[in-house]
Design an enzyme around this catalytic site. Sequence first.
Site, PDB file in Angstrom:
ATOM      1  N   ILE A 158    -118.777  59.167  -5.057  1.00  0.00           N
ATOM      2  CA  ILE A 158    -118.961  60.468  -4.380  1.00  0.00           C
ATOM      3  C   ILE A 158    -117.705  61.334  -4.469  1.00  0.00           C
ATOM      4  O   ILE A 158    -117.764  62.533  -4.252  1.00  0.00           O
ATOM      5  CB  ILE A 158    -119.355  60.320  -2.878  1.00  0.00           C
ATOM      6  CG1 ILE A 158    -118.392  59.385  -2.145  1.00  0.00           C
ATOM      7  CG2 ILE A 158    -120.785  59.863  -2.725  1.00  0.00           C
ATOM      8  CD1 ILE A 158    -118.488  59.487  -0.630  1.00  0.00           C
ATOM      9  N   TYR A 163    -112.730  53.433  11.054  1.00  0.00           N
ATOM     10  CA  TYR A 163    -114.124  53.806  10.787  1.00  0.00           C
ATOM     11  C   TYR A 163    -114.654  54.724  11.894  1.00  0.00           C
ATOM     12  O   TYR A 163    -115.274  55.752  11.614  1.00  0.00           O
ATOM     13  CB  TYR A 163    -114.933  52.504  10.721  1.00  0.00           C
ATOM     14  CG  TYR A 163    -116.434  52.645  10.608  1.00  0.00           C
ATOM     15  CD1 TYR A 163    -117.032  53.032   9.415  1.00  0.00           C
ATOM     16  CD2 TYR A 163    -117.257  52.341  11.694  1.00  0.00           C
ATOM     17  CE1 TYR A 163    -118.421  53.112   9.307  1.00  0.00           C
ATOM     18  CE2 TYR A 163    -118.637  52.422  11.593  1.00  0.00           C
ATOM     19  CZ  TYR A 163    -119.216  52.811  10.397  1.00  0.00           C
ATOM     20  OH  TYR A 163    -120.586  52.890  10.298  1.00  0.00           O
TER      21      TYR A 163
END
Length: 339
Positions: free
Chosen positions: A54, A153
């Site tokens: 990506i 995260y």
Amino acid sequence: MRKKVILITGAAGEIGSALISSLTAQGSLPILSLDLAALTGKDAQLTTHIQGDILDKSLLSRLVSEYEIDTIYHLAALLSTRAEFTPEAAHHVNVEGTLVLLKLASEQSEWRGTPVKFIFPSSIAAYGLPDLDTKRAYTRVREWEWNYPRTMYGCNKLYCEQLGIYFSRHYRQLAADRPVMLDFRCLRFPGLISAYTVPSGGTSDYGPEMLHAAAKGVPYACFVREDVQIPFMAMPDAVTALLRLTEAPRESLSRLVYNITSYSLTAAEFRQWVLRYFPEAQISFDADLKRQGIVDSWPADLDDSAARRDWGWQPAYDLERSFSEYLVPNIRDRYLVES
Ligand SMILES: NC(=O)c1ccc[n+]([C@@H]2O[C@H](COP(=O)([O-])OP(=O)(O)OC[C@H]3O[C@@H](n4cnc5c(N)ncnc54)[C@H](O)[C@@H]3O)[C@@H](O)[C@H]2O)c1
């Protein structure tokens, strides 16, 4: 004419695979999938798959020159445990990767004159409760409470939620002309349990790991204490939620980020449920104090009343149905075929 498609990033992962089947079954637009990994099994027949990163901007520009992207399910990410071992890599993929896709969706929205829907899975990891007393006192946490994540995260997810809101509401706010902005919608998932895939790299993985180990007939040592409690959801409900949120009329959404959940139970209760179906299972507890600390900072349950009110969120699988109708029969079949 460019071909109108739905783009799924991270399509080879746990959620991606389930989402591809459901979108195809409901006769969606053609699917363009993107992942570092190849697609396997029947998924490979159902999409046009691009194996790539990506963060590869030239790859993304090539995609937009060939396809009109109508909706993006941006699933690609490094999950919580993995992100703690490689925090900079996690920031790179989770934050910069999301930024690249938000930019792409903004440009596509402007070019089409219609907002691209950008669907983003966030997580319970966006929360951070400071200690167990606070966790006991604040059980069903609402979206705006305790947004103090203690993992890379969780920080990445919380910030990307804010980036999505920015691109959806305030992008180029000082420009002379107001651009057509993307339509960002986000779900904060609890721990997800799939009958078909064994998770890796997440910190809620002890639940599904217990179950898959029991079905395979191998011993399992759970890495959190018996009393640890967080919410979970069966994978079909996670996919239904993504689809329902995508379809909801924009005017019915009072928020852009929604909690959703199904049931909440302790690790000891999870073990009891597994033993009900696999009485021979050997499940012990051997807490890893560091991973345990992360789960202790996550809420015991989530308040998902806004999702229920605004777009009719209602899980189809409660605890009983998750085990008896979805998890156990499919997991049994899976390991029977493999053995
Ligand atoms: N599974 C859960 O319990 C859970 C809970 C909350 C939120 N989420 C979120 O849902 C999304 C999907 O989760 P999942 O469980 O399917 O994860 P997963 O790890 O199974 O899948 C992630 C996929 O992203 C791909 N990926 C990673 N970096 C990439 C890159 N640079 N370019 C292209 N592809 C890349 C990986 O190859 C993998 O196939 C993630 O954003 C995750 O944070 C998952």
